[in-house]
Design an enzyme around this catalytic site. Structure first.
Site, mmCIF file in Angstrom:
data_model
loop_
_atom_site.group_PDB
_atom_site.id
_atom_site.type_symbol
_atom_site.label_atom_id
_atom_site.label_comp_id
_atom_site.label_asym_id
_atom_site.label_seq_id
_atom_site.Cartn_x
_atom_site.Cartn_y
_atom_site.Cartn_z
ATOM 1 N N SER A 583 0.852 -1.187 0.000
ATOM 2 C CA SER A 583 0.000 0.000 0.000
ATOM 3 C C SER A 583 0.893 1.244 0.000
ATOM 4 O O SER A 583 1.685 1.437 -0.921
ATOM 5 C CB SER A 583 -0.953 -0.037 1.199
ATOM 6 O OG SER A 583 -1.982 0.892 1.051
ATOM 7 N N HIS A 700 -8.082 -5.030 -1.240
ATOM 8 C CA HIS A 700 -6.843 -4.487 -0.697
ATOM 9 C C HIS A 700 -6.235 -5.391 0.372
ATOM 10 O O HIS A 700 -5.049 -5.299 0.649
ATOM 11 C CB HIS A 700 -7.116 -3.101 -0.106
ATOM 12 C CG HIS A 700 -5.897 -2.265 0.080
ATOM 13 N ND1 HIS A 700 -5.145 -1.786 -0.970
ATOM 14 C CD2 HIS A 700 -5.280 -1.820 1.198
ATOM 15 C CE1 HIS A 700 -4.135 -1.070 -0.508
ATOM 16 N NE2 HIS A 700 -4.195 -1.088 0.804
#
Length: 730
Positions: A583, A700
């Site tokens: 991320s 994610h």
């Protein structure tokens, strides 16, 4: 020599940004199309050639065994009941259980393994203040787009369901006696996740008729709700990214009665409406963040206002409501030097937990006891506070982190019952994590001053490990800490395979924690290092601000300093050192491979941000401009262009690099990893592979079934071990 990667068609797009001509050769990989699906499939097939073999065969059964144990979540105590998720060895998701005491068998409330959709999960839950209801977020495919379901705890049945609420989360959820407030967002397309609206749902009513309260929230704002049932006060703390907060009182009477505006600002869903005037400003334009926690009629703000390491400021909720009703103290509101704006002067609030030499992470209550979680040199400390002083410390080990702190907030005098047994007011629960053993769920008894372990996964490393905290000097002379984990007795010889993990952003500290899948790597002589880079909150708001916006390069420099320090200390060398992050940490590793390619023997970059000139155009990207700066601003563009990984890929030899993304990621667009992979494959003049693994049926990172977790971990550790020459054996 490894096979060549799949060919990628160049379709250059050139545009002038702030006077600079910028060409994007792979813009077409941002969109969804059959051509992209074929390209992704080809890239996955290419990656398969590097993610199997002997290492994967050795790790597969070991990781499966490590994963298939019973895992226990944190305990939430409410209304004399105890709530906890437990995932059994053969389950893919944790089941939410409830029990009246720990002497009886738990009763199942929500079993995500039995959900109707195969890829569905329960990614969060919120227990009602009396423990009689639970609301949870139902999600499919890890996309973090939720339906909210409400379960009656007594019967175990779902009594209500509100579909399609987007990125609703526990922070945007507040129970009342008769229902709850919630913040819903738009859907994924067209930036809809940044469109937020506040609604009220009364139990037993049609969700289509839920009154709309307000949508007066900017795209950089995220509301946090807190409700005080005694005074009927609803607060909305509106956080502008990680920068500042404003606090508003919401006109709940008008919301619940449906007597808001005339409907001119009507929402696309819900019943009656109110406009932005529903938000009465209490604290605005103050320099700091304010995170409210309502308990027993008092609002406690965890804030860095006037305190770099944060403190707690408190005020009665009824006093805030009366102030709003009366229009506030005009003198205070008009004096920006004291109040900063709004009706409430934060400098006039009662300081219940002063700033200390530890960074305040959060607070919780057990009965009337206020517990504060501080962090000293990236290790947790949990203490009880009264009259502005710490009066009791809950024992925690060295190099640990604490999470899931929960006591029953129903109130009480904290004494034992007449028969000598412990009451719910006399205990607190928390999860304690270290590097060398699985997290354990703990219960602390205030009466005896003793802590007991309620649950811990039956899993361990194959060898004893040693943990140390070392400090490395960064470019500007700042000492940057890092945790170094390796097999007990390992003597540095300058050639140990080493994985350096970093994040460095969004005020998120990298704290001690156990990862069962590191075991074979550590047993084979590997060293795992967690760097505490600036951009996190390890040393308060100054540490965060030192690594954000135009100072982002500081984060990268800290990472390189730790890497070089590990080499200088004799742990490893550049051929056996890997950079790993995901991320925002994927941005870190993207910068690391473009700025310092010769420093790494391998790179693993998961769900990364890499095109920093277009990140704000996708999904949640615009929200992150508070942290990174905006490419639309010429000054911000200058420094973003300077480090943007995608725009700094040169023709040269790169180390073995693996990017990993997910088709269902609703935070970081998979186009980042696609474009970066294509460009690095095109310009790589060396023999080392650059690969991309794209996952489907996930996002994610949340809500993944155990089977998927095992497969991903096998692939990632196969990549790292094979690239660093680690033999994990059979």
């Amino acid at each position: 020599m490894p096979p060549s990667p799949p060919a990628t068609e160049r379709r250059p797009v050139t545009e002038t940004l702030h006077g600079e001509e910028v060409t994007d050769p792979y813009r077409w990989l941002e969109e969804g199309s059959e051509a992209i699906e074929a390209w992704v499939e080809a890239q996955n097939e290419y990656a398969d050639g590097f993610l199997g073999g002997d290492t994967a065969e050795a790790l597969g059964p070991r990781f499966e065994e490590l994963a298939r144990v019973t895992d226990h979540g944190a305990v939430t105590a409410r209304g004399g009941r105890y709530f906890q998720t437990v995932e059994g060895p053969e389950q893919d998701h944790g089941v939410l259980f409830v029990r009246e005491s720990f002497d009886e068998e738990p009763r199942g409330l929500v079993d995500p393994n039995a959900f109707e959709a195969e890829a569905a999960s329960m990614n969060w839950y919120v227990v009602g203040p009396d423990g009689d209801r639970v609301a949870y977020g139902y999600d499919e495919g890890g996309e973090e787009q939720y339906d909210v379901r409400v379960v009656d705890v007594g019967s175990g049945t779902v009594t209500e369901e509100i579909p399609g609420l987007g990125r609703v989360n526990p922070g945007g959820f507040a129970w009342t006696d008769d229902g709850f407030y919630y913040v819903a967002t738009g859907d994924v397309g067209g930036g809809g996740q940044l469109e937020k609206a506040l609604y009220y749902h009364e139990h037993g009513t049609d969700p289509d008729d839920d009154p709309f309260v307000t949508d007066a929230f900017g795209e950089h704002d995220w509301p946090q709700l807190e409700f005080d049932d005694e005074s009927g006060t609803l607060l909305a703390a509106v956080h502008e990214g990680t920068a500042n907060s404003e606090v508003f009182l919401v006109d709940v009477d008008a919301a619940e009665s449906g007597d808001g505006s005339d409907g001119s600002d009507e929402s696309t869903t819900g019943g009656s409406t109110m406009d932005g005037s529903a938000l009465v400003p209490l604290i605005t334009d103050a320099d700091g963040t304010f995170r409210p926690h309502v308990h027993d009629g008092t609002v406690h703000f965890v804030t860095n206002y006037g305190a770099a390491f944060s403190r707690v400021l408190s005020v009665p909720a009824a006093e805030m409501a009366a102030l709003a009703a009366d229009g506030g103290d005009a003198d205070a509101a008009d004096d920006p030097e004291t109040a900063g704006g709004g009706l409430l002067d934060p400098s006039a609030l009662t300081e219940t937990v002063p700033e200390t030499d530890g960074v305040l992470q959060g607070i919780a209550f057990a009965g009337d006891r206020l517990l504060a979680h501080h962090m000293h040199d990236v290790s947790s400390e949990l203490t009880v506070w009264a009259d502005g002083e710490a009066v009791e410390r809950i024992p925690t080990p060295e190099f640990c982190s604490v999470a899931g702190v929960s006591g029953d907030e129903s109130g009480g005098d904290g004494e034992t019952a007449g028969d000598g047994t412990t009451t719910v007011d006399d205990e607190v629960f928390y999860v304690e994590s270290t590097f060398d053993a699985p997290s354990r769920v703990r219960r602390y008894d205030f009466g005896t001053g003793e802590a007991e372990t309620l649950a811990r996964a039956d899993v361990s490393y194959e060898v004893d490990v040693a943990v140390s905290q070392e400090f490395f000097e960064s470019t500007d002379g700042t000492a940057v800490p890092a945790f170094v984990v390796h097999r007990e007795g390992l003597e540095p010889d300058g050639d140990a395979p080493t994985v350096l993990y970093g994040y460095g952003g969004f005020r998120i500290p990298q704290t001690p924690g156990f990862d069962r899948f590191r075991g074979p790597f550590l047993a084979a002589g590997g060293v795992f290092v967690v760097a505490n880079l600036r951009g996190g909150s390890e040393y308060g708001e100054p540490w965060h601000e030192a690594g954000m916006r135009g100072r982002k390069q500081t984060v990268f420099d800290d990472f390189y300093a730790v890497a070089e320090g590990l080499i200088d200390a004799g742990y490893t060398n550049t051929d056996r050192l890997a950079a790993y992050g995901g991320s925002n940490g994927g941005l870190l590793t993207g910068a690391a491979v473009t700025q310092r390619p010769g420093l790494w023997g391998a790179v693993l970059s998961t769900v990364p941000l890499l095109d920093m000139l277009r990140f704000h155009r996708f999904l949640l990207g615009e929200y992150w401009t508070v942290e990174y700066g905006s490419p639309d601003d010429p000054d911000d563009f200058a420094y973003l262009r300077e480090y943007s990984p995608y725009h700094n890929v040169a023709e040269r030899a790169y180390p073995p690099t693996m990017f990993k993304t997910a088709a269902g990621d609703t935070r970081v667009h998979p186009g980042h990893a696609r474009k970066m992979t294509a460009l690095m494959q095109e310009r790589n003049t060396g023999d080392a592979p650059v690969v991309l693994r794209t996952e489907t049926d996930t996002g994610h990172g949340v809500g993944k079934p155990t089977e998927m977790i095992v497969r991903e971990q096998v692939e990632q550790w196969t990549w790292l071990c094979d690239r660093l020459g680690v033999d994990v054996g059979q």
